[in-house]
Design a protein around this motif. Structure first.
Motif, PDB file in Angstrom:
ATOM      1  N   PRO A 286       5.690 -10.373  -2.080  1.00 21.94           N
ATOM      2  CA  PRO A 286       4.717  -9.361  -1.644  1.00 21.94           C
ATOM      3  C   PRO A 286       5.398  -8.001  -1.476  1.00 21.94           C
ATOM      4  O   PRO A 286       5.773  -7.599  -0.377  1.00 21.94           O
ATOM      5  CB  PRO A 286       4.213  -9.924  -0.313  1.00 21.94           C
ATOM      6  N   THR A 287       5.528  -7.275  -2.571  1.00 17.95           N
ATOM      7  CA  THR A 287       6.330  -6.039  -2.579  1.00 17.95           C
ATOM      8  C   THR A 287       5.521  -4.783  -2.264  1.00 17.95           C
ATOM      9  O   THR A 287       6.105  -3.718  -2.071  1.00 17.95           O
ATOM     10  CB  THR A 287       7.006  -5.867  -3.942  1.00 17.95           C
ATOM     11  N   ARG A 288       4.186  -4.905  -2.227  1.00 23.36           N
ATOM     12  CA  ARG A 288       3.337  -3.769  -1.820  1.00 23.36           C
ATOM     13  C   ARG A 288       2.640  -4.138  -0.518  1.00 23.36           C
ATOM     14  O   ARG A 288       1.805  -5.050  -0.494  1.00 23.36           O
ATOM     15  CB  ARG A 288       2.289  -3.454  -2.889  1.00 23.36           C
ATOM     16  N   ALA A 380       5.532   1.724  -6.774  1.00 15.76           N
ATOM     17  CA  ALA A 380       4.285   1.009  -6.500  1.00 15.76           C
ATOM     18  C   ALA A 380       3.766   0.280  -7.736  1.00 15.76           C
ATOM     19  O   ALA A 380       2.925  -0.608  -7.614  1.00 15.76           O
ATOM     20  CB  ALA A 380       3.218   1.968  -5.997  1.00 15.76           C
ATOM     21  N   ARG A 381       4.255   0.642  -8.910  1.00 14.48           N
ATOM     22  CA  ARG A 381       3.695   0.092 -10.138  1.00 14.48           C
ATOM     23  C   ARG A 381       4.646  -0.845 -10.875  1.00 14.48           C
ATOM     24  O   ARG A 381       4.209  -1.798 -11.523  1.00 14.48           O
ATOM     25  CB  ARG A 381       3.277   1.229 -11.088  1.00 14.48           C
ATOM     26  N   VAL A 388      13.132  -4.402  -2.070  1.00 15.48           N
ATOM     27  CA  VAL A 388      12.519  -3.088  -1.875  1.00 15.48           C
ATOM     28  C   VAL A 388      11.030  -3.269  -1.604  1.00 15.48           C
ATOM     29  O   VAL A 388      10.314  -3.880  -2.402  1.00 15.48           O
ATOM     30  CB  VAL A 388      12.725  -2.188  -3.100  1.00 15.48           C
ATOM     31  N   LEU A 389      10.563  -2.723  -0.475  1.00 13.05           N
ATOM     32  CA  LEU A 389       9.169  -2.837  -0.062  1.00 13.05           C
ATOM     33  C   LEU A 389       8.519  -1.458  -0.044  1.00 13.05           C
ATOM     34  O   LEU A 389       9.096  -0.492   0.460  1.00 13.05           O
ATOM     35  CB  LEU A 389       9.090  -3.451   1.341  1.00 13.05           C
ATOM     36  N   SER A 390       7.307  -1.364  -0.580  1.00 12.05           N
ATOM     37  CA  SER A 390       6.535  -0.122  -0.580  1.00 12.05           C
ATOM     38  C   SER A 390       5.313  -0.273   0.321  1.00 12.05           C
ATOM     39  O   SER A 390       4.539  -1.225   0.155  1.00 12.05           O
ATOM     40  CB  SER A 390       6.077   0.219  -2.008  1.00 12.05           C
ATOM     41  N   ILE A 391       5.139   0.665   1.266  1.00  9.31           N
ATOM     42  CA  ILE A 391       4.014   0.593   2.206  1.00  9.31           C
ATOM     43  C   ILE A 391       2.990   1.667   1.845  1.00  9.31           C
ATOM     44  O   ILE A 391       3.326   2.852   1.705  1.00  9.31           O
ATOM     45  CB  ILE A 391       4.482   0.776   3.664  1.00  9.31           C
ATOM     46  N   ILE A 392       1.723   1.228   1.715  1.00  7.94           N
ATOM     47  CA  ILE A 392       0.627   2.090   1.266  1.00  7.94           C
ATOM     48  C   ILE A 392      -0.531   1.965   2.254  1.00  7.94           C
ATOM     49  O   ILE A 392      -0.949   0.849   2.563  1.00  7.94           O
ATOM     50  CB  ILE A 392       0.153   1.672  -0.139  1.00  7.94           C
ATOM     51  N   PRO A 393      -1.086   3.074   2.744  1.00  7.91           N
ATOM     52  CA  PRO A 393      -2.230   2.974   3.661  1.00  7.91           C
ATOM     53  C   PRO A 393      -3.551   2.806   2.913  1.00  7.91           C
ATOM     54  O   PRO A 393      -3.684   3.220   1.760  1.00  7.91           O
ATOM     55  CB  PRO A 393      -2.201   4.315   4.392  1.00  7.91           C
ATOM     56  N   PHE A 394      -4.546   2.193   3.588  1.00 10.04           N
ATOM     57  CA  PHE A 394      -5.912   2.186   3.055  1.00 10.04           C
ATOM     58  C   PHE A 394      -6.887   2.378   4.212  1.00 10.04           C
ATOM     59  O   PHE A 394      -6.562   2.129   5.377  1.00 10.04           O
ATOM     60  CB  PHE A 394      -6.204   0.901   2.268  1.00 10.04           C
ATOM     61  N   ASP A 395      -8.104   2.824   3.885  1.00  7.75           N
ATOM     62  CA  ASP A 395      -9.077   3.190   4.916  1.00  7.75           C
ATOM     63  C   ASP A 395     -10.148   2.128   5.147  1.00  7.75           C
ATOM     64  O   ASP A 395     -10.513   1.846   6.283  1.00  7.75           O
ATOM     65  CB  ASP A 395      -9.738   4.521   4.542  1.00  7.75           C
ATOM     66  N   THR A 396     -10.684   1.558   4.090  1.00  8.17           N
ATOM     67  CA  THR A 396     -11.767   0.582   4.227  1.00  8.17           C
ATOM     68  C   THR A 396     -11.392  -0.701   3.489  1.00  8.17           C
ATOM     69  O   THR A 396     -10.447  -0.741   2.691  1.00  8.17           O
ATOM     70  CB  THR A 396     -13.071   1.124   3.632  1.00  8.17           C
TER      71      THR A 396
END
Length: 477
Positions: A286-288, A380-381, A388-396
């Motif tokens: 789970p890298t993202r 991210a792609r 290496v872990l990439s953290i991305i926010p989301f709203d809904t």
């Protein structure tokens, strides 16, 4: 220096058709520790001919006898487990504790899963109750070329070899030339288990020399490949001329959705652990890390702390640490993508480029976490295949699902929430072959595989048996 330069063809160890030696490097110290041979088309021809000659008598062997051989193999495998763990540790850098419990343990886990599946698998049955005289038969597809990777060697070898021979196929195995020592040891076990000559064959080599010859060979009825998406495309093209079956387990860029109502400390730490274990070299890692915005900064803090607590150490030692990356090529790739993350403006909150403190040799990388990542960034792609872990926010919820599915891959996905209905709803929207909810692992015999460019086909249990079978309809007989 260990020398294992012969191939296993038609029930015996034989010299390659042409001498072409390759040194195997221990990634912990960058020194060679073994020598193998790299084969070519002539070796594949010999192995394919042996497998073809063995196919009909092996397919006609009663299932009970095939099962007995696999049970014997399992006993040998368990008896020699420590040897296997040492081989895996030296060739690809897994720490000894992990190499024994997880890497080697995966092999026995899958063999047991196939034995369980064989107990209830129906090789013949009526089409339905209304047509009892129309029979559906499942028969072995034939000679199978099996191409396996270096990152989970016994996981993938047992997922391919065992179901193939169990249903009556014969095989030619090409393991990764980077990490072949575990495959050679497994071959010794197959020989000791008494499989008839030609049922199992091993030819070491690289993609250009053996992989291409296998995938294009007219006497190979099926190719089962695990590795990169790039190589999977090449194998599919090579196999097209003979219209052979091709099953692929390829790359991944798996999302891990953390909703604000989740058990944040437990689920985030688990996600970081899964991302970093095996030094990040797992296709389903789970890298993202996708985080609902109200919990975002808290999750970033937990993830950074968890990554900083990950120990990096010598794989020859016991312990709960991670080891080096597998090779200089992999090390350079991971370092390049860490640098790309910095250059593209992601926020580095743990780790970074270079080796960890205390290491001046070996392919060791620092456990790294980036925050404020955008889906158009390379980190991210692209499948980094490192810690290496990439953290991305989301709203809904819909936003999170859209970001999760915004990838050419679809191997696995993870999600955490205390809302049961939300978990069920989101799991069904995610375009991936395996969904893990609130830290749940797959059961023995579960189907392993993915959507989109993560491949086709499924491995494990009855699903893995089906991959190596043809379906025949007999009406009125």
């Amino acid at each position: 220096m260990i020398r294992k330069t012969d191939f296993y063809i038609d029930g015996k160890w034989v010299a390659p058709a042409a001498a072409r030696e390759e040194r195997i490097i221990n990634p912990a110290d960058e020194q060679p520790f073994a020598v193998i041979s790299l084969g070519g088309a002539a070796d594949v021809d010999r192995a394919a001919a042996a497998a073809r000659a063995a196919f009909e008598p092996w397919a006609a062997t009663p299932l009970a006898e095939r099962v007995r051989r696999i049970e014997h193999l399992l006993a040998i495998y368990n008896r020699r487990a420590k040897e296997m763990a040492k081989a895996i540790s030296m060739e690809m850098g897994a720490p000894m504790s992990f190499a024994l419990s997880e890497q080697t343990g995966a092999g026995s886990w899958h063999i047991e899963g196939f034995l369980d599946a064989l107990k209830t698998f129906e090789f013949e049955h009526a089409l339905n109750a209304a047509t009892p005289d129309e029979r559906i038969l499942r028969e072995p597809i034939g000679v199978c070329g099996l191409i396996t990777p270096w990152n989970w060697p016994m996981n993938q070898i047992t997922l391919k070899v065992v179901p193939a021979v169990a249903v009556g196929c014969t095989v030619v195995l090409k393991p990764s030339e980077i990490a072949p020592m575990s495959a050679i040891l497994f071959t010794e076990m197959m020989d000791e288990a008494g499989f008839p000559k030609g049922v199992f064959n091993l030819v070491n080599g690289d993609g250009a020399g053996v992989g291409e010859a296998l995938s294009a060979h007219p006497d190979i009825d099926m190719i089962s490949f695990t590795g990169s998406t790039r190589a999977g495309r090449a194998i599919t093209r090579n196999a097209a001329e003979t219209i052979k079956r091709v099953t692929l387990e390829l790359g991944g860029k798996s999302p891990n959705l953390i909703f604000a109502d989740a058990d944040l400390p437990a689920m985030v730490r688990r996600g970081v652990t899964l991302c970093m274990e095996n030094t990040g070299q797992s296709c389903n890692a789970p890298t993202r890390l996708l985080v609902e915005r109200p919990a975002y900064e808290r999750v970033v803090e937990i993830a950074a702390s968890a990554a900083k607590s990950v120990e990096v150490g010598d794989p020859a030692k016991e312990g709960n640490h991670i080891g080096p990356l597998v090779s200089a090529t992999q090390f350079d790739k991971v370092q390049g993508l860490i640098e790309a993350g910095i250059q593209e403006g992601a926020r580095l909150v743990a780790g970074g480029p270079g080796r960890p403190d205390g290491f001046n040799r070996g392919y060791y990388a620092r456990p790294t976490v980036f925050a404020d990542v955008h889906s158009d960034m390379r980190i991210a792609r692209e499948e980094i295949f490192g810690p290496v872990l990439s953290i991305i926010p989301f709203d809904t919820e819909d936003d999170g699902v859209a970001i999760a599915n915004d990838t050419p891959y679809g191997l696995a996905a993870y999600l955490s929430t205390r809302d049961t209905e939300k978990a069920r709803r989101v799991a069904r929207k995610l375009r991936a072959g395996m969904i893990h909810v609130n830290g749940r692992s797959l059961a023995k015999g579960s189907p392993f595989g993915g959507y989109k460019q993560s491949g086709n086909g499924r491995e494990g249990g009855r699903f893995g048996l089906e991959d190596f079978l043809e379906v025949k309809t007999v009406a009125g007989g």
